[in-house]
Each structure stands twice: as C-alpha cells, then as structure tokens.
Design a protein around this motif. Structure first.
Motif, PDB file in Angstrom:
ATOM      1  N   PHE A  27      29.821  -4.579   2.061  1.00 29.43           N
ATOM      2  CA  PHE A  27      30.300  -5.601   1.134  1.00 29.43           C
ATOM      3  C   PHE A  27      30.737  -6.850   1.911  1.00 29.43           C
ATOM      4  CE2 PHE A  27      33.996  -3.305   2.518  1.00 29.43           C
ATOM      5  CZ  PHE A  27      35.025  -4.236   2.562  1.00 29.43           C
ATOM      6  N   GLY A  28      30.926  -7.949   1.175  1.00 23.80           N
ATOM      7  CA  GLY A  28      31.400  -9.180   1.784  1.00 23.80           C
ATOM      8  C   GLY A  28      30.289  -9.983   2.426  1.00 23.80           C
ATOM      9  N   GLY A  29      30.698 -10.954   3.227  1.00 21.97           N
ATOM     10  CA  GLY A  29      29.749 -11.851   3.875  1.00 21.97           C
ATOM     11  C   GLY A  29      29.566 -11.556   5.343  1.00 21.97           C
ATOM     12  N   PHE A  30      28.901 -12.460   6.020  1.00 23.12           N
ATOM     13  CA  PHE A  30      28.604 -12.335   7.444  1.00 23.12           C
ATOM     14  C   PHE A  30      29.897 -12.295   8.265  1.00 23.12           C
ATOM     15  CE2 PHE A  30      28.081 -14.336  11.575  1.00 23.12           C
ATOM     16  CZ  PHE A  30      26.983 -13.683  12.106  1.00 23.12           C
ATOM     17  N   ILE A  31      29.957 -11.365   9.235  1.00 20.99           N
ATOM     18  CA  ILE A  31      31.116 -11.229  10.115  1.00 20.99           C
ATOM     19  C   ILE A  31      30.662 -11.407  11.561  1.00 20.99           C
ATOM     20  CG2 ILE A  31      32.936  -9.686  10.938  1.00 20.99           C
ATOM     21  CD1 ILE A  31      32.967  -8.423   8.176  1.00 20.99           C
ATOM     22  N   LEU A  32      31.239 -12.402  12.234  1.00 21.90           N
ATOM     23  CA  LEU A  32      30.804 -12.747  13.589  1.00 21.90           C
ATOM     24  C   LEU A  32      31.042 -11.617  14.584  1.00 21.90           C
ATOM     25  CD1 LEU A  32      29.681 -14.731  15.643  1.00 21.90           C
ATOM     26  CD2 LEU A  32      31.969 -15.757  15.824  1.00 21.90           C
ATOM     27  N   SER A  33      32.181 -10.950  14.507  1.00 22.37           N
ATOM     28  CA  SER A  33      32.464  -9.875  15.462  1.00 22.37           C
ATOM     29  C   SER A  33      31.449  -8.742  15.331  1.00 22.37           C
ATOM     30  CB  SER A  33      33.889  -9.339  15.279  1.00 22.37           C
ATOM     31  OG  SER A  33      34.071  -8.816  13.981  1.00 22.37           O
ATOM     32  N   ALA A  34      30.973  -8.483  14.113  1.00 25.05           N
ATOM     33  CA  ALA A  34      29.935  -7.465  13.920  1.00 25.05           C
ATOM     34  C   ALA A  34      28.637  -7.917  14.574  1.00 25.05           C
ATOM     35  CB  ALA A  34      29.724  -7.207  12.431  1.00 25.05           C
ATOM     36  N   TYR A  35      28.321  -9.186  14.437  1.00 21.87           N
ATOM     37  CA  TYR A  35      27.122  -9.749  15.084  1.00 21.87           C
ATOM     38  C   TYR A  35      27.207  -9.580  16.597  1.00 21.87           C
ATOM     39  CZ  TYR A  35      23.716 -13.350  16.518  1.00 21.87           C
ATOM     40  OH  TYR A  35      22.670 -14.030  17.096  1.00 21.87           O
ATOM     41  N   GLU A  36      28.384  -9.837  17.153  1.00 23.07           N
ATOM     42  CA  GLU A  36      28.560  -9.748  18.612  1.00 23.07           C
ATOM     43  C   GLU A  36      28.340  -8.334  19.116  1.00 23.07           C
ATOM     44  OE1 GLU A  36      31.798 -13.431  18.861  1.00 23.07           O
ATOM     45  OE2 GLU A  36      32.478 -11.353  18.664  1.00 23.07           O
ATOM     46  N   VAL A  37      28.809  -7.355  18.376  1.00 20.60           N
ATOM     47  CA  VAL A  37      28.610  -5.964  18.796  1.00 20.60           C
ATOM     48  C   VAL A  37      27.180  -5.511  18.535  1.00 20.60           C
ATOM     49  CG1 VAL A  37      29.279  -3.561  18.370  1.00 20.60           C
ATOM     50  CG2 VAL A  37      31.024  -5.340  18.446  1.00 20.60           C
ATOM     51  N   ILE A  38      26.701  -5.751  17.327  1.00 16.80           N
ATOM     52  CA  ILE A  38      25.436  -5.165  16.888  1.00 16.80           C
ATOM     53  C   ILE A  38      24.229  -5.894  17.452  1.00 16.80           C
ATOM     54  CG2 ILE A  38      24.021  -4.635  14.861  1.00 16.80           C
ATOM     55  CD1 ILE A  38      26.761  -4.391  13.312  1.00 16.80           C
ATOM     56  N   ALA A  39      24.105  -7.185  17.199  1.00 16.73           N
ATOM     57  CA  ALA A  39      22.925  -7.933  17.652  1.00 16.73           C
ATOM     58  C   ALA A  39      22.839  -7.971  19.174  1.00 16.73           C
ATOM     59  CB  ALA A  39      22.945  -9.347  17.083  1.00 16.73           C
ATOM     60  N   LEU A  40      23.968  -8.242  19.829  1.00 20.45           N
ATOM     61  CA  LEU A  40      23.941  -8.359  21.286  1.00 20.45           C
ATOM     62  C   LEU A  40      23.796  -6.987  21.952  1.00 20.45           C
ATOM     63  CD1 LEU A  40      26.663 -11.122  21.767  1.00 20.45           C
ATOM     64  CD2 LEU A  40      24.204 -11.352  21.470  1.00 20.45           C
ATOM     65  N   GLY A  41      24.317  -5.942  21.297  1.00 23.48           N
ATOM     66  CA  GLY A  41      24.136  -4.594  21.830  1.00 23.48           C
ATOM     67  C   GLY A  41      22.695  -4.137  21.738  1.00 23.48           C
ATOM     68  N   ILE A  42      22.059  -4.388  20.599  1.00 21.25           N
ATOM     69  CA  ILE A  42      20.645  -4.029  20.429  1.00 21.25           C
ATOM     70  C   ILE A  42      19.770  -4.878  21.343  1.00 21.25           C
ATOM     71  CG2 ILE A  42      18.715  -4.071  18.788  1.00 21.25           C
ATOM     72  CD1 ILE A  42      20.688  -3.274  16.611  1.00 21.25           C
ATOM     73  N   GLY A  43      20.088  -6.168  21.467  1.00 19.29           N
ATOM     74  CA  GLY A  43      19.319  -7.048  22.335  1.00 19.29           C
ATOM     75  C   GLY A  43      19.328  -6.591  23.775  1.00 19.29           C
ATOM     76  N   TYR A  44      20.461  -6.070  24.218  1.00 21.05           N
ATOM     77  CA  TYR A  44      20.586  -5.606  25.605  1.00 21.05           C
ATOM     78  C   TYR A  44      19.658  -4.424  25.872  1.00 21.05           C
ATOM     79  CZ  TYR A  44      22.850  -3.981  29.904  1.00 21.05           C
ATOM     80  OH  TYR A  44      23.114  -3.577  31.195  1.00 21.05           O
ATOM     81  N   SER A  45      19.477  -3.557  24.878  1.00 18.02           N
ATOM     82  CA  SER A  45      18.666  -2.333  25.049  1.00 18.02           C
ATOM     83  C   SER A  45      17.348  -2.408  24.296  1.00 18.02           C
ATOM     84  CB  SER A  45      19.471  -1.115  24.560  1.00 18.02           C
ATOM     85  OG  SER A  45      20.662  -0.947  25.281  1.00 18.02           O
ATOM     86  N   TYR A  46      16.850  -3.611  24.025  1.00 20.51           N
ATOM     87  CA  TYR A  46      15.701  -3.766  23.116  1.00 20.51           C
ATOM     88  C   TYR A  46      14.445  -3.031  23.581  1.00 20.51           C
ATOM     89  CZ  TYR A  46      13.122  -7.253  25.948  1.00 20.51           C
ATOM     90  OH  TYR A  46      12.394  -7.883  26.914  1.00 20.51           O
ATOM     91  N   LYS A  47      14.322  -2.750  24.873  1.00 19.95           N
ATOM     92  CA  LYS A  47      13.128  -2.068  25.379  1.00 19.95           C
ATOM     93  C   LYS A  47      13.184  -0.558  25.189  1.00 19.95           C
ATOM     94  CE  LYS A  47      12.101  -5.490  28.984  1.00 19.95           C
ATOM     95  NZ  LYS A  47      11.954  -5.731  30.450  1.00 19.95           N
ATOM     96  N   ASN A  48      14.365  -0.026  24.873  1.00 19.19           N
ATOM     97  CA  ASN A  48      14.510   1.433  24.798  1.00 19.19           C
ATOM     98  C   ASN A  48      15.584   1.777  23.764  1.00 19.19           C
ATOM     99  OD1 ASN A  48      14.119   4.139  25.420  1.00 19.19           O
ATOM    100  ND2 ASN A  48      15.525   4.097  27.171  1.00 19.19           N
ATOM    101  N   LEU A  49      15.258   1.596  22.497  1.00 18.25           N
ATOM    102  CA  LEU A  49      16.232   1.758  21.426  1.00 18.25           C
ATOM    103  C   LEU A  49      16.092   3.103  20.717  1.00 18.25           C
ATOM    104  CD1 LEU A  49      16.019  -1.787  19.787  1.00 18.25           C
ATOM    105  CD2 LEU A  49      18.020  -0.836  20.949  1.00 18.25           C
ATOM    106  N   PRO A  50      17.170   3.552  20.066  1.00 16.91           N
ATOM    107  CA  PRO A  50      17.070   4.746  19.212  1.00 16.91           C
ATOM    108  C   PRO A  50      16.170   4.454  18.008  1.00 16.91           C
ATOM    109  CG  PRO A  50      19.373   4.153  19.674  1.00 16.91           C
ATOM    110  CD  PRO A  50      18.534   3.004  20.111  1.00 16.91           C
ATOM    111  N   LYS A  51      15.860   5.504  17.238  1.00 19.19           N
ATOM    112  CA  LYS A  51      15.041   5.332  16.037  1.00 19.19           C
ATOM    113  C   LYS A  51      15.807   4.555  14.972  1.00 19.19           C
ATOM    114  CE  LYS A  51      12.324   9.525  16.814  1.00 19.19           C
ATOM    115  NZ  LYS A  51      11.918  10.851  16.270  1.00 19.19           N
ATOM    116  N   THR A  52      15.068   3.992  14.012  1.00 25.60           N
ATOM    117  CA  THR A  52      15.654   3.110  13.012  1.00 25.60           C
ATOM    118  C   THR A  52      16.767   3.775  12.219  1.00 25.60           C
ATOM    119  OG1 THR A  52      13.557   1.920  12.781  1.00 25.60           O
ATOM    120  CG2 THR A  52      15.154   1.662  11.005  1.00 25.60           C
ATOM    121  N   ASN A  53      16.546   5.043  11.783  1.00 20.86           N
ATOM    122  CA  ASN A  53      17.588   5.713  11.000  1.00 20.86           C
ATOM    123  C   ASN A  53      18.844   5.960  11.834  1.00 20.86           C
ATOM    124  OD1 ASN A  53      16.315   7.647  12.585  1.00 20.86           O
ATOM    125  ND2 ASN A  53      16.640   9.295  11.099  1.00 20.86           N
TER     126      ASN A  53
END
Length: 377
Positions: free
Chosen positions: A300-326
């Motif tokens: 719920f709610g709108g965009f949260i910057l701290s979530a972006y910092e954890v999620i987007a930057l965390g996935i970006g760091y490991s983009y070559k070897n990520l877990p499955k989508t689910n």
C-alpha cells in the motif's frame, strides 16, 4: 595552505571579463550562432507565460535586468551559464528561438497583461497579419536598445569553473530541484552519459516499478533515482561509510566525477539497470517500492526511497546471479520485518546515515547464497 595563498591560487584559475550590451546585440549573437543557450536546458528552465510577459514589461519600463553569465569556448562561442530564461524569452518573443532540432519556432508568443502594463495583453513582436496587436517600430527599438550586462568566464579559466559557477548560480533559483541543475551540468560535461540516463528513464520496466506522480516526473526525480542507482549499485561498502552530510552533494560530485571518467563502462551500467527492473517488474511491478503490510499480505501507499535503496541497489549488485522471480518477491516482503531495515528506514534518518546500513543489507538479501533465515536477523 594559508588562506591568502588559497585565495590567490584560486583567483589565478578564474579569468573573467564583463561589459554591457544592447538586446539588439544579444539578438545578433544568437542569429549568427555566436552564443549557445543549450536548447536541451529549456526543458528544465521553465518560465510561465506570465513570467515571460513580466520580464518583457521590466525591459519596457527600464527596470535593471540581472547580468547574463557566459563561458567562452575555445572556438569563441559563448555558452550561457546563467540567463537561459531571460535570453530564451527575448528570442521567443522576437520570433527567432530555435527548437531542439534547430528549427525556428513558427509561433512567437503573445504577451499577457501585466501589473503595470495591462495593455500588453495579446501583443506580439511583429505580426504582419495582426498589426493592431503588434509592437510599434518605436516599441521594438525600445526593446532592442535596452541594456543587459554580461559577465564572461574566459577560456583561459580552469575547465571546471563554469560548471561550479552554473551550479552556484542556478541552485535555489527558478529551477525546481537539484537534479535539474545536475541534468544541465551533465549535458555540458558528457552528453553520451546524459542520453544513456534519459533512455533508462524511459525504460518501461523502470517506469512501471517506480510509479511516480506527475509532479515528481516534472521535477526529474526519476533521473535522480537513476543517478543513485548508477553511483551506488556496485560501489564498495567502505566508501559508503565515509558518506557525511548532504547526500545531494555526494550525488552532484559523484555525477561530475563519473561524467569525466573516460573508462566508464556504459554497457555494464545499462545491463545491470535493465536486468534489475525487468526482474522487479515481473515479480511485483508497481508494488516493488511500496510499503508491505505483513498481517494482510498486501502492499500500500506510494514510492518509498529507502525501499528503493535496499531493493533496486541490492538486486543491481547481484544482477548476474539472482534468485528466481518468486524468491525475489518473498525476499522483498521479508525486508519489511527486518530489524536493520526497520531501524534505519524510519522517520528522521537521513540518507547519509542510513545508506551504510541499507546498501549492505540489500546486497545480502539478494545474494544467491542468502538463506531465508538471515533475512529476519
């Protein structure tokens, strides 16, 4: 180094000149391609029709106009550092302003009524089909003979002076946000990097995931999010611990350093970014950076910057070897109950304080080696 020596050294690196010019001379410079007002800048320097009319009113009334700051290039052409709005308004009103593709604007502006000159309503520079609403010869000459001073940063000055000057003159003025200032500096420093960031801003998966308001798009917040991603996603954690004070300064300085880096790996940046947001778009779409409520299993709610910092930057760091989508979806939901995230994402925790904790958390969460029980520790 003693203060006076620092002053003397820096003054030697800045060579300036200045004098007063008529608006007619400013018009001739533009028509002869001897001045560059950077058409790209006009999307960031937004004056309303009323502001434009008030500016023309000021010229007609003889109110002093602030000086234009320019930087002289090696070919002698002047780059406008401060004064794009003023010059663009003059050129648009006179009917010579060029568009991004260097075509002359076919539709010169008609003025609005102003406080002291209400009869300006509907007036144009010179419309052969509407002489009643055109300026007279006397009024046009009054405009062309009005004076505007110019301050010139000469080509012998240190290369970075004009960018520093641009930032100082345009921060806090009529530009809405620091990112709009950064965009303009980036255009001057490295157009290729700017074009890459602009193309990433239009990437469908990214736009689907961030789901920003129209106001935030207008303020170029999407470009700031991209800059944050590029500067931080593979940055070493030790340097993050050295973050101090205003993160806006970190973003500006980091962008300038990156723009001047001849070895910048554009392909690496693009692949990491697109992979990150393709994965997120498939997993959660516009829920990617919204708050998750555990007891009702909904976002719920709108965009949260701290979530972006954890999620987007965390996935970006490991983009070559990520877990499955689910698994990605599950790990994102678990972040919201993670004690480290809860401690460092709350109200009153600024970015300089939270990033040294949230960035490592994101990298751990989305590591392919991460065990689910670690997410709640």
């Amino acid at each position: 180094m003693p203060l006076q020596k620092e002053i003397d050294k820096q003054r030697q690196e800045i060579r300036t000149d200045g004098y007063t010019m008529s608006i007619g001379e400013w018009i001739s410079l533009y028509q002869n391609n001897e001045i560059d007002i950077h058409p790209d800048f006009q999307r960031f320097f937004r004056w309303s029709e009323h502001q434009k009319s008030t500016f023309i009113e000021s010229i007609l009334l003889g109110i002093p106009i602030p000086p234009i700051f320019v930087s002289q290039r090696d070919d002698g052409v002047w780059d406008v550092v401060d004064g794009v709005q003023r010059l663009s308004t003059i050129y648009e009103f006179v009917g010579i302003l060029k568009t991004d593709n260097q075509e002359q604007n076919k539709y010169p502006i008609a003025l609005q009524k102003t406080t002291y000159l209400p009869s300006l309503e509907g007036k144009k520079w010179d419309d052969p089909n509407d002489k009643d609403n055109s300026f007279t010869q006397s009024q046009r000459l009054l405009i062309k003979r009005a004076k505007i001073a110019v301050n010139i940063v000469e080509k012998e000055s240190d290369e970075m002076v004009k960018y520093e000057l641009f930032q100082r003159l345009n921060t806090g003025g009529s530009i809405a946000t620091p990112q709009e200032v950064r965009n303009c500096i980036l255009l001057m420093l490295n157009r290729d990097l700017y074009e890459l960031m602009r193309s990433l801003a239009n990437y469908e998966s990214f736009r689907n995931c961030i789901a920003l308001s129209d106001r935030l798009y207008e303020e170029q917040y999407d470009m700031e999010l991209i800059l944050r991603f590029i500067l931080i996603f593979d940055k070493d954690e030790e340097s993050l611990k050295e973050l101090d004070g205003d993160v806006r300064v970190f973003l500006t300085d980091g962008m300038r350093e990156m723009a001047l880096n001849k070895e910048l790996n554009y392909r690496h940046i693009e692949k990491a970014f697109k992979k990150t947001f393709d994965v997120l778009n498939e997993a959660l779409g516009d829920d990617s950076f919204r708050r998750y409520k555990i007891d009702s299993d909904r976002f719920f709610g709108g965009f949260i910057l701290s979530a972006y910092e954890v999620i987007a930057l965390g996935i970006g760091y490991s983009y070559k070897n990520l877990p499955k989508t689910n698994e990605i979806s599950s790990r994102i939901k678990n972040i919201w109950s993670n004690p480290t995230y809860q401690k460092w994402s709350g109200a009153g925790v600024n970015a300089a304080r939270r990033l040294p904790y949230l960035i490592p958390l994101g990298r751990e969460v989305f590591s392919s080696k991460c065990r689910s029980e670690l997410l709640n520790n």
